[in-house]
Design an enzyme around this catalytic site. Structure first.
Site, PDB file in Angstrom:
ATOM      1  N   ILE A  92      47.284 -11.246 -33.800  1.00 52.26           N
ATOM      2  CA  ILE A  92      48.596 -11.425 -33.155  1.00 52.26           C
ATOM      3  C   ILE A  92      49.205 -10.043 -32.906  1.00 52.26           C
ATOM      4  CG2 ILE A  92      50.903 -12.439 -33.384  1.00 52.26           C
ATOM      5  CD1 ILE A  92      49.625 -14.675 -35.060  1.00 52.26           C
ATOM      6  N   GLU A  95      53.656  -4.246 -33.365  1.00 51.46           N
ATOM      7  CA  GLU A  95      54.384  -3.185 -32.658  1.00 51.46           C
ATOM      8  C   GLU A  95      53.499  -1.999 -32.302  1.00 51.46           C
ATOM      9  OE1 GLU A  95      57.722  -2.228 -35.101  1.00 51.46           O
ATOM     10  OE2 GLU A  95      58.590  -4.221 -34.858  1.00 51.46           O
ATOM     11  N   HIS A  98      47.283  -1.386 -32.915  1.00 51.71           N
ATOM     12  CA  HIS A  98      46.258  -1.969 -33.778  1.00 51.71           C
ATOM     13  C   HIS A  98      45.605  -3.176 -33.108  1.00 51.71           C
ATOM     14  CE1 HIS A  98      44.866  -1.455 -37.924  1.00 51.71           C
ATOM     15  NE2 HIS A  98      44.496  -2.718 -37.830  1.00 51.71           N
TER      16      HIS A  98
HETATM   17  C1  DLZ Z   1      45.414  -4.739 -40.200  1.00 50.62           C
HETATM   18  C2  DLZ Z   1      45.454  -5.988 -39.393  1.00 50.62           C
HETATM   19  C3  DLZ Z   1      46.547  -6.270 -38.559  1.00 50.62           C
HETATM   20  C4  DLZ Z   1      47.707  -5.335 -38.402  1.00 50.62           C
HETATM   21  N1  DLZ Z   1      46.627  -7.400 -37.859  1.00 50.62           N
HETATM   22  C5  DLZ Z   1      45.610  -8.291 -37.960  1.00 50.62           C
HETATM   23  C6  DLZ Z   1      45.661  -9.521 -37.240  1.00 50.62           C
HETATM   24  O1  DLZ Z   1      46.635  -9.849 -36.527  1.00 50.62           O
HETATM   25  N2  DLZ Z   1      44.602 -10.361 -37.357  1.00 50.62           N
HETATM   26  C7  DLZ Z   1      43.507 -10.070 -38.124  1.00 50.62           C
HETATM   27  O2  DLZ Z   1      42.581 -10.889 -38.172  1.00 50.62           O
HETATM   28  N3  DLZ Z   1      43.447  -8.936 -38.826  1.00 50.62           N
HETATM   29  C8  DLZ Z   1      44.460  -8.047 -38.773  1.00 50.62           C
HETATM   30  N4  DLZ Z   1      44.415  -6.888 -39.487  1.00 50.62           N
HETATM   31  C9  DLZ Z   1      43.284  -6.681 -40.437  1.00 50.62           C
HETATM   32  C10 DLZ Z   1      41.996  -6.124 -39.791  1.00 50.62           C
HETATM   33  O3  DLZ Z   1      41.302  -7.140 -39.102  1.00 50.62           O
HETATM   34  C11 DLZ Z   1      41.071  -5.589 -40.894  1.00 50.62           C
HETATM   35  O4  DLZ Z   1      40.901  -6.562 -41.888  1.00 50.62           O
HETATM   36  C12 DLZ Z   1      41.585  -4.302 -41.549  1.00 50.62           C
HETATM   37  O5  DLZ Z   1      41.871  -3.316 -40.581  1.00 50.62           O
HETATM   38  C13 DLZ Z   1      40.569  -3.739 -42.579  1.00 50.62           C
HETATM   39  O6  DLZ Z   1      39.346  -3.380 -41.930  1.00 50.62           O
END
Ligand code: DLZ
Length: 163
Positions: A92, A95, A98
């Site tokens: 999702i 801001e 990432h």
């Molecule tokens: C760090 C992160 C963020 C900010 N958002 C999501 C997300 O929306 N959905 C998701 O599946 N994973 C997110 N992650 C975690 C990253 O996928 C990952 O687990 C970390 O960067 C560690 O490698």
């Protein structure tokens, strides 16, 4: 808009290949768990509705969508263990950038697995701007992308066996 108020997960069960002898691996990301659990349930229910027994569905969890690539790789490396693998995640927009890096990495990583290994890996990763959009697509008004991924997995498993 393509998805405007339509449940996109309705499919014709009669037209699907026979799936009762197939085995599926489901790799589930724990990030946005409320969404990914619903995607998992949609996939699991659809597989079982099409004759796949519970013992032929193996689930593993990974911390986030980025780790789906590694989780799927471990499953497809088990030669002849699975007829198809489904990667389930929900990213999702926040801001920062990432979101873009994760979405790019996961889609490219899953694509690479499909090129490298013989077992089809299905992309069931929601990439939404808001949590509401993710809810709408994981058992909400637009259906359940987990169910759609299961239909795709059955079709790809059958295709792989027929070629
Ligand atoms: C760090 C992160 C963020 C900010 N958002 C999501 C997300 O929306 N959905 C998701 O599946 N994973 C997110 N992650 C975690 C990253 O996928 C990952 O687990 C970390 O960067 C560690 O490698």
């Amino acid at each position: 808009m393509a998805t405007a108020n339509k449940n996109l997960s309705i499919y014709d069960k009669e037209s699907l290949p026979q799936a009762s002898s197939f085995r599926f691996g489901l790799v589930v990301s724990e990030w946005n768990q409320e969404i990914t659990e619903n995607l998992f349930k949609g996939a699991q229910e659809t597989l079982m509705e099409n004759g796949v027994s519970a013992k032929n569905i193996e689930r593993i969890n990974v911390p986030g969508s980025f780790e789906l690539i590694y989780g799927c790789k471990k499953l497809v490396q088990r030669v002849h263990a699975f007829d198809a693998v489904i990667a389930i995640g929900s990213v999702i927009q926040g801001e920062t950038k990432h979101f873009d890096f994760i979405c790019q990495s996961v889609s490219q990583g899953i694509k690479d697995l499909n090129l490298q290994y013989d077992t089809p890996v299905i992309f069931c990763v929601l990439t939404d701007n808001t949590k509401q959009q993710a809810l709408d697509r994981s058992g909400g008004k637009y259906g359940n992308k987990g169910a759609e991924a299961a239909v795709t997995a059955i079709k790809m498993a059958d295709l792989n066996h027929s070629l």
